[in-house]
Motif scaffolding. Sequence first.
Motif, PDB file in Angstrom:
ATOM      1  N   ARG A 255      60.628  54.617   5.295  1.00 29.17           N
ATOM      2  CA  ARG A 255      59.676  55.724   5.355  1.00 29.17           C
ATOM      3  C   ARG A 255      59.094  56.012   3.967  1.00 29.17           C
ATOM      4  O   ARG A 255      57.895  56.174   3.798  1.00 29.17           O
ATOM      5  CB  ARG A 255      60.342  56.994   5.909  1.00 29.17           C
ATOM      6  CG  ARG A 255      59.348  58.150   6.088  1.00 29.17           C
ATOM      7  CD  ARG A 255      59.976  59.509   5.880  1.00 29.17           C
ATOM      8  NE  ARG A 255      60.634  59.688   4.608  1.00 29.17           N
ATOM      9  CZ  ARG A 255      60.003  59.995   3.467  1.00 29.17           C
ATOM     10  NH1 ARG A 255      58.689  60.111   3.420  1.00 29.17           N
ATOM     11  NH2 ARG A 255      60.690  60.157   2.354  1.00 29.17           N
TER      12      ARG A 255
ATOM     13  N   LEU B 158      56.515  49.426   8.612  1.00 28.60           N
ATOM     14  CA  LEU B 158      56.315  50.392   9.694  1.00 28.60           C
ATOM     15  C   LEU B 158      56.961  49.901  10.988  1.00 28.60           C
ATOM     16  O   LEU B 158      57.623  50.671  11.693  1.00 28.60           O
ATOM     17  CB  LEU B 158      54.824  50.660   9.897  1.00 28.60           C
ATOM     18  CG  LEU B 158      54.470  51.761  10.889  1.00 28.60           C
ATOM     19  CD1 LEU B 158      55.076  53.092  10.470  1.00 28.60           C
ATOM     20  CD2 LEU B 158      52.954  51.877  11.003  1.00 28.60           C
ATOM     21  N   ALA B 159      56.815  48.616  11.292  1.00 24.49           N
ATOM     22  CA  ALA B 159      57.431  48.047  12.492  1.00 24.49           C
ATOM     23  C   ALA B 159      58.958  48.131  12.408  1.00 24.49           C
ATOM     24  O   ALA B 159      59.629  48.462  13.396  1.00 24.49           O
ATOM     25  CB  ALA B 159      56.980  46.606  12.693  1.00 24.49           C
TER      26      ALA B 159
ATOM     27  N   GLU C 261      59.949  51.691  13.048  1.00 15.89           N
ATOM     28  CA  GLU C 261      59.852  51.999  14.481  1.00 15.89           C
ATOM     29  C   GLU C 261      61.044  51.438  15.251  1.00 15.89           C
ATOM     30  O   GLU C 261      61.578  52.096  16.158  1.00 15.89           O
ATOM     31  CB  GLU C 261      58.546  51.460  15.053  1.00 15.89           C
ATOM     32  CG  GLU C 261      57.333  52.233  14.576  1.00 15.89           C
ATOM     33  CD  GLU C 261      56.004  51.586  14.963  1.00 15.89           C
ATOM     34  OE1 GLU C 261      55.997  50.433  15.434  1.00 15.89           O
ATOM     35  OE2 GLU C 261      54.979  52.247  14.782  1.00 15.89           O
ATOM     36  N   THR C 262      61.489  50.245  14.890  1.00 20.57           N
ATOM     37  CA  THR C 262      62.654  49.637  15.540  1.00 20.57           C
ATOM     38  C   THR C 262      63.900  50.474  15.295  1.00 20.57           C
ATOM     39  O   THR C 262      64.689  50.727  16.218  1.00 20.57           O
ATOM     40  CB  THR C 262      62.861  48.195  15.022  1.00 20.57           C
ATOM     41  OG1 THR C 262      61.713  47.423  15.350  1.00 20.57           O
ATOM     42  CG2 THR C 262      64.096  47.561  15.632  1.00 20.57           C
TER      43      THR C 262
ATOM     44  N   CYS D  93      56.662  53.263   2.990  1.00 22.18           N
ATOM     45  CA  CYS D  93      55.390  53.420   3.712  1.00 22.18           C
ATOM     46  C   CYS D  93      54.585  54.566   3.126  1.00 22.18           C
ATOM     47  O   CYS D  93      53.373  54.447   2.913  1.00 22.18           O
ATOM     48  CB  CYS D  93      55.640  53.653   5.195  1.00 22.18           C
ATOM     49  SG  CYS D  93      56.209  52.188   6.081  1.00 22.18           S
TER      50      CYS D  93
ATOM     51  N   GLU E 171      67.307  56.566  18.678  1.00 23.86           N
ATOM     52  CA  GLU E 171      66.998  57.410  19.833  1.00 23.86           C
ATOM     53  C   GLU E 171      67.793  57.014  21.072  1.00 23.86           C
ATOM     54  O   GLU E 171      68.086  57.861  21.911  1.00 23.86           O
ATOM     55  CB  GLU E 171      65.498  57.377  20.136  1.00 23.86           C
ATOM     56  CG  GLU E 171      64.678  58.193  19.160  1.00 23.86           C
ATOM     57  CD  GLU E 171      63.184  58.136  19.435  1.00 23.86           C
ATOM     58  OE1 GLU E 171      62.734  57.222  20.172  1.00 23.86           O
ATOM     59  OE2 GLU E 171      62.461  58.993  18.904  1.00 23.86           O
TER      60      GLU E 171
ATOM     61  N   VAL F 244      64.035  53.691  14.584  1.00 27.66           N
ATOM     62  CA  VAL F 244      63.910  54.944  15.335  1.00 27.66           C
ATOM     63  C   VAL F 244      64.289  54.726  16.798  1.00 27.66           C
ATOM     64  O   VAL F 244      65.035  55.522  17.387  1.00 27.66           O
ATOM     65  CB  VAL F 244      62.476  55.526  15.202  1.00 27.66           C
ATOM     66  CG1 VAL F 244      62.248  56.657  16.183  1.00 27.66           C
ATOM     67  CG2 VAL F 244      62.221  55.993  13.774  1.00 27.66           C
ATOM     68  N   GLN F 245      63.822  53.640  17.375  1.00 22.72           N
ATOM     69  CA  GLN F 245      64.159  53.340  18.774  1.00 22.72           C
ATOM     70  C   GLN F 245      65.669  53.165  18.939  1.00 22.72           C
ATOM     71  O   GLN F 245      66.260  53.660  19.912  1.00 22.72           O
ATOM     72  CB  GLN F 245      63.420  52.090  19.242  1.00 22.72           C
ATOM     73  CG  GLN F 245      61.932  52.295  19.396  1.00 22.72           C
ATOM     74  CD  GLN F 245      61.190  50.977  19.620  1.00 22.72           C
ATOM     75  OE1 GLN F 245      61.784  49.897  19.631  1.00 22.72           O
ATOM     76  NE2 GLN F 245      59.875  51.069  19.791  1.00 22.72           N
TER      77      GLN F 245
END
Length: 93
Positions: free
Chosen positions: A58, A27-28, A31-32, A61, A38, A34-35
Motif C-alpha cells: 500500500r 496493486l494486484a 488485492e490478492t 502504491c 477477507e 486483501v482477498q
Amino acid sequence: MLAPMDEGNNAAGSAQDISQMSFEQALAALETIVQQLERGDVPLDHSISLYERGEALRAACQQRLDAAQARIEKIVTGADGRVGGTRPLDSDG
C-alpha cells in the motif's frame, strides 16, 4: 489445508521485491492479500505477515501515485500568471 498463495506469500523479503514491481503488479498483489485476509481462513501468524506485506505494498502504491501526481501538476505559468501549458511528465525542471 490452505491453497498455495501467489502474490503476498513471502512477507520476509518484501521490501526489495516490491521495489521491483510495477504499480499494477503491486496493486494486484495487494488485492490478492486483501482477498486472502477477507476470507478469514488464514492462520493468525500468517495473517500478520500478510498484513505487513499488504501495508508495504500500500505504501509503495501510494508513493508512486504521489510521485505521478506531482509530475502531472507541474504547470508552467507565464510571467502574467496565466497558465501557459504543462511540462512533459518526464521533465526534471
